[in-house]
Design a protein around this motif. Structure first.
Motif, PDB file in Angstrom:
ATOM      1  N   ASP A  66       0.793  -1.223   0.000  1.00 56.36           N
ATOM      2  CA  ASP A  66       0.000   0.000   0.000  1.00 56.36           C
ATOM      3  C   ASP A  66       0.833   1.284   0.000  1.00 56.36           C
ATOM      4  N   THR A  67       2.129   1.218   0.209  1.00 55.70           N
ATOM      5  CA  THR A  67       2.931   2.444   0.248  1.00 55.70           C
ATOM      6  C   THR A  67       3.476   2.836  -1.118  1.00 55.70           C
ATOM      7  N   GLY A  68       3.298   2.018  -2.119  1.00 55.74           N
ATOM      8  CA  GLY A  68       3.862   2.297  -3.435  1.00 55.74           C
ATOM      9  C   GLY A  68       3.044   3.294  -4.236  1.00 55.74           C
ATOM     10  N   ARG A  69       3.723   3.986  -5.142  1.00 55.97           N
ATOM     11  CA  ARG A  69       3.071   4.958  -6.023  1.00 55.97           C
ATOM     12  C   ARG A  69       3.574   4.756  -7.446  1.00 55.97           C
ATOM     13  N   LEU A  70       2.707   5.025  -8.392  1.00 55.19           N
ATOM     14  CA  LEU A  70       3.070   5.018  -9.798  1.00 55.19           C
ATOM     15  C   LEU A  70       3.004   6.455 -10.289  1.00 55.19           C
ATOM     16  N   ARG A  71       4.127   6.965 -10.765  1.00 53.70           N
ATOM     17  CA  ARG A  71       4.186   8.318 -11.319  1.00 53.70           C
ATOM     18  C   ARG A  71       4.183   8.185 -12.837  1.00 53.70           C
ATOM     19  N   ILE A  72       3.219   8.821 -13.471  1.00 57.17           N
ATOM     20  CA  ILE A  72       3.090   8.748 -14.925  1.00 57.17           C
ATOM     21  C   ILE A  72       3.647  10.029 -15.523  1.00 57.17           C
ATOM     22  N   TYR A  73       4.593   9.863 -16.444  1.00 56.48           N
ATOM     23  CA  TYR A  73       5.253  10.982 -17.110  1.00 56.48           C
ATOM     24  C   TYR A  73       4.951  10.943 -18.596  1.00 56.48           C
ATOM     25  N   TYR A  74       5.045  12.101 -19.228  1.00 52.41           N
ATOM     26  CA  TYR A  74       4.908  12.205 -20.683  1.00 52.41           C
ATOM     27  C   TYR A  74       6.191  12.795 -21.246  1.00 52.41           C
ATOM     28  N   TYR A  75       6.727  12.139 -22.280  1.00 54.51           N
ATOM     29  CA  TYR A  75       7.925  12.636 -22.949  1.00 54.51           C
ATOM     30  C   TYR A  75       7.530  13.264 -24.280  1.00 54.51           C
ATOM     31  N   ASP A  76       7.773  14.561 -24.405  1.00 53.74           N
ATOM     32  CA  ASP A  76       7.510  15.287 -25.645  1.00 53.74           C
ATOM     33  C   ASP A  76       8.802  15.297 -26.451  1.00 53.74           C
ATOM     34  N   SER A  77       8.832  14.509 -27.517  1.00 56.24           N
ATOM     35  CA  SER A  77      10.068  14.388 -28.298  1.00 56.24           C
ATOM     36  C   SER A  77      10.383  15.648 -29.097  1.00 56.24           C
ATOM     37  N   ASP A  78       9.378  16.428 -29.446  1.00 55.71           N
ATOM     38  CA  ASP A  78       9.629  17.663 -30.189  1.00 55.71           C
ATOM     39  C   ASP A  78      10.342  18.704 -29.324  1.00 55.71           C
ATOM     40  N   ALA A  79       9.889  18.849 -28.079  1.00 54.90           N
ATOM     41  CA  ALA A  79      10.487  19.833 -27.169  1.00 54.90           C
ATOM     42  C   ALA A  79      11.584  19.219 -26.309  1.00 54.90           C
ATOM     43  N   ASN A  80      11.745  17.889 -26.369  1.00 55.06           N
ATOM     44  CA  ASN A  80      12.718  17.155 -25.568  1.00 55.06           C
ATOM     45  C   ASN A  80      12.521  17.439 -24.078  1.00 55.06           C
ATOM     46  N   GLU A  81      11.259  17.309 -23.614  1.00 56.40           N
ATOM     47  CA  GLU A  81      10.902  17.580 -22.234  1.00 56.40           C
ATOM     48  C   GLU A  81      10.119  16.409 -21.652  1.00 56.40           C
ATOM     49  N   VAL A  82      10.284  16.211 -20.358  1.00 52.43           N
ATOM     50  CA  VAL A  82       9.533  15.208 -19.616  1.00 52.43           C
ATOM     51  C   VAL A  82       8.681  15.946 -18.596  1.00 52.43           C
ATOM     52  N   THR A  83       7.368  15.658 -18.590  1.00 52.62           N
ATOM     53  CA  THR A  83       6.475  16.313 -17.638  1.00 52.62           C
ATOM     54  C   THR A  83       5.713  15.258 -16.844  1.00 52.62           C
ATOM     55  N   LEU A  84       5.531  15.533 -15.558  1.00 50.90           N
ATOM     56  CA  LEU A  84       4.768  14.655 -14.680  1.00 50.90           C
ATOM     57  C   LEU A  84       3.278  14.884 -14.942  1.00 50.90           C
ATOM     58  N   LYS A  85       2.553  13.808 -15.239  1.00 50.29           N
ATOM     59  CA  LYS A  85       1.130  13.928 -15.547  1.00 50.29           C
ATOM     60  C   LYS A  85       0.236  13.524 -14.377  1.00 50.29           C
ATOM     61  N   LYS A  86       0.600  12.441 -13.676  1.00 50.96           N
ATOM     62  CA  LYS A  86      -0.300  11.936 -12.653  1.00 50.96           C
ATOM     63  C   LYS A  86       0.480  11.074 -11.661  1.00 50.96           C
ATOM     64  N   VAL A  87       0.046  11.096 -10.400  1.00 53.50           N
ATOM     65  CA  VAL A  87       0.609  10.219  -9.369  1.00 53.50           C
ATOM     66  C   VAL A  87      -0.542   9.379  -8.834  1.00 53.50           C
ATOM     67  N   ILE A  88      -0.410   8.057  -8.911  1.00 53.96           N
ATOM     68  CA  ILE A  88      -1.466   7.142  -8.516  1.00 53.96           C
ATOM     69  C   ILE A  88      -0.921   6.179  -7.454  1.00 53.96           C
ATOM     70  N   SER A  89      -1.685   5.957  -6.411  1.00 58.99           N
ATOM     71  CA  SER A  89      -1.335   4.976  -5.403  1.00 58.99           C
ATOM     72  C   SER A  89      -1.526   3.579  -5.994  1.00 58.99           C
ATOM     73  N   LEU A  90      -0.629   2.671  -5.686  1.00 59.69           N
ATOM     74  CA  LEU A  90      -0.759   1.305  -6.214  1.00 59.69           C
ATOM     75  C   LEU A  90      -1.983   0.615  -5.638  1.00 59.69           C
ATOM     76  N   GLU A  91      -2.382   0.981  -4.442  1.00 62.84           N
ATOM     77  CA  GLU A  91      -3.586   0.409  -3.845  1.00 62.84           C
ATOM     78  C   GLU A  91      -4.822   0.806  -4.662  1.00 62.84           C
TER      79      GLU A  91
END
Length: 96
Positions: A66-91
């Protein structure tokens, strides 16, 4: 000019030539840092590949407790940037 002044002038010219040669030759060096203590596979099992430029990283406890988290990121290849989209608890993922 006496002999001492001529000798000092030759030394200055030689130093300037050495500095120019050193400055031009030092720019092409490649530095390799090796870390023999790091296990590369240790970090790969925490990464989850998703579609269309998205990827997830499991953080905290990756054993699906129950302590784990999944962080979802998006990689924009045109701008060469990584942005955090969502943080979800594994539970929350287990019960959805």
């Amino acid at each position: 000019m006496d002999a001492n002044e001529k000798e000092l002038r030759k030394i200055r010219i030689a130093l300037i030539v050495f500095i120019v040669i050193f400055a031009l030759s030092s720019g092409s060096r490649e530095i390799n840092l090796e870390n023999n203590n790091a296990d590369v596979t240790m970090f790969q099992h925490e990464m989850v590949s998703l579609e269309d430029g998205y990827f997830g990283i499991l953080t905290n406890d990756v054993s699906w407790e129950d302590t784990g988290r999944l962080r979802i990121y998006y990689y924009d290849s045109d701008a060469n940037e990584v942005t955090l989209k969502k943080v979800i608890s594994l539970e929350d993922l287990l019960y959805e």
